[in-house]
Design a protein around this motif. Structure first.
Motif, PDB file in Angstrom:
ATOM      1  N   TRP A 121       0.866  -1.462   0.035  1.00 29.83           N
ATOM      2  CA  TRP A 121      -0.070  -0.031   0.135  1.00 29.83           C
ATOM      3  C   TRP A 121       0.850   1.419   0.081  1.00 29.83           C
ATOM      4  O   TRP A 121       0.570   2.312  -0.644  1.00 29.83           O
ATOM      5  CB  TRP A 121      -0.848   0.063   0.992  1.00 29.83           C
ATOM      6  N   LYS A 122       1.875   1.373   0.722  1.00 26.09           N
ATOM      7  CA  LYS A 122       2.846   2.419   0.797  1.00 26.09           C
ATOM      8  C   LYS A 122       3.529   2.688  -0.295  1.00 26.09           C
ATOM      9  O   LYS A 122       3.554   3.901  -0.777  1.00 26.09           O
ATOM     10  CB  LYS A 122       3.710   2.410   2.011  1.00 26.09           C
ATOM     11  N   GLN A 123       3.955   1.788  -1.061  1.00 28.35           N
ATOM     12  CA  GLN A 123       4.799   1.764  -2.141  1.00 28.35           C
ATOM     13  C   GLN A 123       3.641   2.492  -3.244  1.00 28.35           C
ATOM     14  O   GLN A 123       4.235   3.223  -3.992  1.00 28.35           O
ATOM     15  CB  GLN A 123       5.284   0.447  -2.622  1.00 28.35           C
ATOM     16  N   LYS A 143       0.913   4.038  -2.886  1.00 28.94           N
ATOM     17  CA  LYS A 143       0.273   5.161  -2.310  1.00 28.94           C
ATOM     18  C   LYS A 143       1.572   6.414  -2.557  1.00 28.94           C
ATOM     19  O   LYS A 143       1.464   7.567  -2.932  1.00 28.94           O
ATOM     20  CB  LYS A 143      -0.027   5.341  -0.973  1.00 28.94           C
ATOM     21  N   TYR A 144       2.637   6.269  -2.048  1.00 29.69           N
ATOM     22  CA  TYR A 144       3.833   7.341  -1.890  1.00 29.69           C
ATOM     23  C   TYR A 144       4.987   6.939  -2.625  1.00 29.69           C
ATOM     24  O   TYR A 144       5.862   7.615  -2.754  1.00 29.69           O
ATOM     25  CB  TYR A 144       4.101   7.372  -0.259  1.00 29.69           C
ATOM     26  N   ASP A 181       7.131   4.872  -1.835  1.00 29.85           N
ATOM     27  CA  ASP A 181       8.408   4.572  -0.953  1.00 29.85           C
ATOM     28  C   ASP A 181       8.139   3.193  -0.173  1.00 29.85           C
ATOM     29  O   ASP A 181       7.096   2.904  -0.040  1.00 29.85           O
ATOM     30  CB  ASP A 181       8.223   5.961   0.140  1.00 29.85           C
ATOM     31  N   TRP A 204       8.378   0.406   2.875  1.00 29.83           N
ATOM     32  CA  TRP A 204       7.821   0.475   4.448  1.00 29.83           C
ATOM     33  C   TRP A 204       8.909   0.451   5.276  1.00 29.83           C
ATOM     34  O   TRP A 204       9.925  -0.447   4.743  1.00 29.83           O
ATOM     35  CB  TRP A 204       6.955  -0.577   4.388  1.00 29.83           C
ATOM     36  N   ASP A 246       7.499   2.366  10.575  1.00 29.80           N
ATOM     37  CA  ASP A 246       6.232   2.457  10.364  1.00 29.80           C
ATOM     38  C   ASP A 246       5.563   1.335  11.041  1.00 29.80           C
ATOM     39  O   ASP A 246       4.306   1.549  11.494  1.00 29.80           O
ATOM     40  CB  ASP A 246       6.032   2.227   8.748  1.00 29.80           C
ATOM     41  N   TYR A 253      -0.269   5.392   9.866  1.00 28.63           N
ATOM     42  CA  TYR A 253      -1.109   5.468   8.836  1.00 28.63           C
ATOM     43  C   TYR A 253      -2.338   4.912   9.136  1.00 28.63           C
ATOM     44  O   TYR A 253      -3.534   5.000   8.342  1.00 28.63           O
ATOM     45  CB  TYR A 253      -0.502   4.693   7.317  1.00 28.63           C
TER      46      TYR A 253
END
Length: 645
Positions: A426-428, A430-431, A433, A435, A439, A449
Motif C-alpha cells: 500500500w505505501k509503495q 500510495k507514496y 516509498d 515500508w 512505520d 497510517y
C-alpha cells in the motif's frame, strides 16, 4: 323544325346523365369513406378523441415510515397545509399576494419568487405560494376566499422528523427533486417530474429511496382545448412506500447524544449476538426538518462552518488513528503467529530504541517488566512496539481486517469509510516509498497510517467478545417482516488467544492499575471489559520532550489528542459492544471511557441504573443529581485515572 329540338333534348339528357354519374361516384366515395371512418375505424378515432379530451395526472404515494426497533417514528408523513395561486383567476397577482400577506406570513423574498414562477408558467397552472401553514392560518385563507381570487388552500403530505437530531445522521432527510438529481437519476420514474416531489438526500432516506418511495397513482381528468381542468373522471391511489423498522433504540440514541453534549464525538452501540446497531450517534447533531423544504443560507453556513462538523456522520465516516484500542489486533496477530505468549516479557524504560531514534511510551518513567496482560491493562507502548516488530505489519493488518477494521461495512448509509490498515505494498503504491520498521512500530500502537471508524471499532470489539464474525446491521424489518441477519460464522481464532486478550481487557477496567478503572461497572453481574486509546494529532519534538510535553488542556482544541474507548459487557455473557471517540478530548481514560461506560449502563439497565452499579466514589454525586433532577441524566465524568492510553 322539330328535329333540332329532339336532338337538343337528347344531348341535354346525355350531359345530365354524365353529370349525375359523376355526382353519384362522388357520393359513393364519400359514403365509402364515411363508412370506413364511422364503422371500420370507429374504435381508433373514438380513442383519439378521448385522449384529446382526457389527461392522466400522477399522484404521489405516501412515503414509507422509518421506525426504531420499538416502533417509535423517526421519519413520518404529516399533513402539509399550503396555498397555491392561479394567474388566470387571480388577475393582478401582485395585488392578491399583498392581500394574502396580511393574513399569513409571506416574506418579500418569497413574494418575488412566486411572481417569477407565475410569469414563467401557463396562466392556468397553480403555483405554490407557501407551505407548512398551521390550521389557523389555512382557515384564515379559506375564510377570506372571496377577497382572494385565484388563491386555493390545499392539503398534502410532507416528511417530518419528530425526533429532530436523534438519529439525524442515520435516517438522513429528504428534499425537493433538483436538476442535479434528475441528471444523475438511474431510474426514470415519472414521479421525479412532479413539482416539489421529495426524495432522499442523505442517510437511509437516500440509500433506501426505492423501497421508501412507493409507486405512483393516477387521476384521470377532463380538460378543455386550452388544457384547463374541467373535472376528475376517476382516481387510483398509488402504492405507499415500505415501512422500515431499524435496529436503533431511539431512547438509547437520544441518551448517547445527550451524554456527548458539548463534544465533537461519536458512539456506536452493537448487539454482539445479532450485529444490530442500537445506537449510532454523532455529536453534535442537527435538525433534518430544516432541510425538507430547503435550508436558508445563514443556517447552512452556520452548520458548515462549525468546527465540530455537525453534518458529518462521524460514527461511520470519521476515520481516526485508533491508538491503543488497536493493540488487541496486534496481540491477536502475534498470538496466532506464535511469536507471542502470555509468559513473554518486555522491559519498558519509557522508550524503545530503534537506531538513533527513540519511540516513546506514554508513561515517561516506563512500566518496567511487562507481559501480555500488563501490556493491555496499563497500555504499555513499548511492549507493542516490540511485539509489532516481531509479528510484522502484514500480519497485523490481516488480523485487523479479520476483526472488521480496514474494510467498509455494508450498511444503508452513504460515505462509510473503509479506514486504513496499511501494508508495504500500500505505501509503495500510495507514496512510492518503501515500508520502514518505524512505520511498523507506529502501527503497533494504532498510530502512523492506521485509521478506523467508531463503527469498525465496535465491530472489532463485538468479534473479540464473541469469537464470531459479527456483521453490523441497521434494518430489522421491512413492512413488519423481520430481516434475518443469520448466524455469524466463527472467526477461526484460537480460544487461548482470545482468552488472553479478553482477560487483558477485563484488567483494563477492573484492576486498580488499569487505565479505565475509574470508569468500571461495579455490579459483578455486569462487569465490563474494555480498552482505552489516545491518538496524537500532532508531532512532539525532541525539544518539547526535553522541557516537558505540553498538556492537552494547555493546547488549542484542534491540537489536542483524540480520546477513544471500546468495551463490551457483561464480561461473562456479552450482550453489547460500545465504541466511543471524542475528538480532541484528551486521554481515552478521562474523555471517552466515562461516556462509553454510562451509555453501556443505559443499554444494560435502562433509564435509571442502580446506584450499586456505579463505583463507590460516584454514588453520592449520582444520588444528589437524581434528587435534583426528576428526569434521569448521565452522571458526571469520574475524576482521576490515567489521562493517556
Amino acid at each position: 323544325m322539330r328535329r333540332p329540338t329532339i336532338n337538343m333534348q337528347v344531348r341535354m339528357t346525355r350531359r345530365g346523365l354524365v353529370l349525375m354519374g359523376a355526382q353519384l361516384a362522388v357520393v359513393a366515395g364519400l359514403g365509402a369513406r364515411m363508412r370506413q371512418l364511422q364503422v371500420q375505424e370507429a374504435d381508433r378515432y373514438r380513442m383519439l378523441a378521448e385522449e384529446n379530451r382526457m389527461n392522466i395526472r400522477l399522484l404521489a404515494p405516501a412515503r414509507g415510515l422509518i421506525l426504531d426497533r420499538n416502533g417509535i417514528a423517526l421519519a413520518e408523513n404529516r399533513q402539509n397545509y399550503r396555498v397555491v395561486i392561479i394567474r388566470e383567476q387571480a388577475g393582478d397577482v401582485a395585488a392578491v399576494l399583498d392581500k394574502l400577506a396580511r393574513l399569513i406570513p409571506l416574506s418579500d423574498d418569497r413574494r418575488e419568487k412566486v411572481l417569477k414562477e407565475v410569469a414563467r408558467r401557463a396562466a392556468f397552472v397553480p403555483v405554490t405560494v407557501t407551505e407548512r401553514l398551521s390550521w389557523e392560518e389555512i382557515a384564515r385563507v379559506a375564510g377570506n376566499a372571496p377577497a382572494l381570487p385565484g388563491v386555493l388552500p390545499e392539503v398534502g403530505l410532507t416528511r417530518h422528523y419528530p425526533q429532530q437530531d436523534v438519529g439525524a445522521h442515520v435516517v438522513g432527510y429528504v428534499g425537493p427533486v433538483s436538476e442535479r438529481d434528475l441528471e444523475h437519476a438511474e431510474d426514470r420514474d415519472p414521479l421525479l417530474q412532479i413539482p416539489d416531489f421529495q426524495i432522499g438526500k442523505t442517510g437511509i432516506e437516500v440509500r433506501e429511496e426505492q423501497a421508501l418511495r412507493g409507486s405512483a397513482g393516477a387521476s384521470r381528468i377532463e380538460v378543455n382545448a386550452l388544457g384547463r381542468v374541467m373535472r376528475e373522471l376517476d382516481r387510483r391511489e398509488g402504492t405507499p412506500g415500505r415501512d422500515l423498522h431499524l435496529t436503533l433504540d431511539s431512547e438509547l440514541q437520544a441518551y448517547a447524544l445527550e451524554r456527548m453534549a458539548g463534544e465533537s464525538a461519536a458512539t456506536v452501540v452493537m448487539d454482539v449476538r445479532t450485529g444490530g446497531i442500537l445506537a449510532s450517534a454523532s455529536a453534535p447533531g442537527f435538525d433534518p426538518n430544516a432541510f425538507v423544504f430547503g435550508i436558508n443560507y445563514d443556517n447552512w453556513n452556520t452548520l458548515l462552518n462549525d468546527p465540530f462538523r455537525p453534518l458529518s456522520n462521524k460514527a461511520v465516516s470519521g476515520a481516526y488513528p485508533p491508538g491503543s484500542t488497536y493493540k488487541m489486533a496486534v496481540a491477536l496477530a502475534a498470538l496466532e503467529a506464535g511469536v507471542l505468549d502470555s509468559k513473554r516479557t518486555v522491559w519498558c524504560p519509557g522508550y524503545y530504541q530503534l537506531g538513533n531514534r527513540r519511540f516513546h511510551c506514554w508513561k515517561r518513567g516506563g512500566h518496567g517488566h511487562v507481559n501480555l496482560q500488563v501490556g493491555l491493562e496499563q497500555s504499555c507502548d513499548v511492549y507493542y512496539y516490540d511485539t509489532a516488530r516481531e509479528v510484522g505489519v502484514e500480519r497485523i493488518s490481516a488480523m485487523a481486517n479479520r476483526l472488521g477494521v480496514g474494510i467498509p461495512h455494508e450498511l444503508p448509509l452513504p460515505a462509510i469509510t473503509a479506514g486504513l490498515t496499511p501494508t508495504g505494498a500500500w505505501k509503495q503504491a500510495k507514496y512510492g516509498d518503501a515500508w520502514r520498521i518505524g512505520d511498523t512500530l507506529n502501527a503497533g500502537i494504532g498510530q502512523g497510517y492506521v485509521l478506523a471508524s467508531p463503527l469498525q471499532l465496535a465491530v472489532m470489539t463485538a468479534r473479540i467478545a464473541t469469537g464470531r464474525a459479527v456483521v453490523p446491521t441497521l434494518i430489522r424489518a421491512v413492512d413488519g417482516r423481520p430481516v434475518d441477519p443469520g448466524e455469524a460464522p466463527d472467526l477461526g481464532l484460537g480460544s487461548t488467544a482470545l482468552s488472553f486478550v479478553r482477560d487483558g481487557m477485563y484488567q483494563v477496567v477492573n484492576n486498580r492499575r488499569g487505565t479505565a478503572y475509574k470508569a468500571r461497572i461495579a455490579d459483578p453481574e455486569n462487569e465490563m471489559a474494555g480498552k482505552t486509546g489516545t491518538s496524537q494529532v500532532r508531532n512532539i519534538t525532541v525539544e518539547e520532550r526535553a522541557r516537558g510535553v505540553v498538556r492537552n488542556e494547555d493546547l488549542p482544541w484542534n491540537r489536542r489528542d483524540h480520546g477513544l474507548f471500546v468495551c463490551y459487557a457483561p464480561y461473562n455473557n456479552p450482550r453489547y459492544a460500545v465504541a466511543t471517540v471524542v475528538e480532541h478530548g484528551g486521554g481515552g481514560s478521562s474523555a471517552a471511557a466515562p461516556v462509553a461506560r454510562d451509555i453501556m449502563m443505559r443499554a444494560l439497565y435502562g433509564p435509571v441504573p442502580p446506584l450499586a452499579a456505579y463505583p463507590p466514589g460516584e454514588r453520592d454525586e449520582i444520588e444528589r443529581r437524581r434528587a435534583e433532577e426528576p428526569q434521569p441524566q448521565g452522571p458526571e465524568r469520574p475524576e482521576g485515572g490515567s489521562d493517556r492510553a
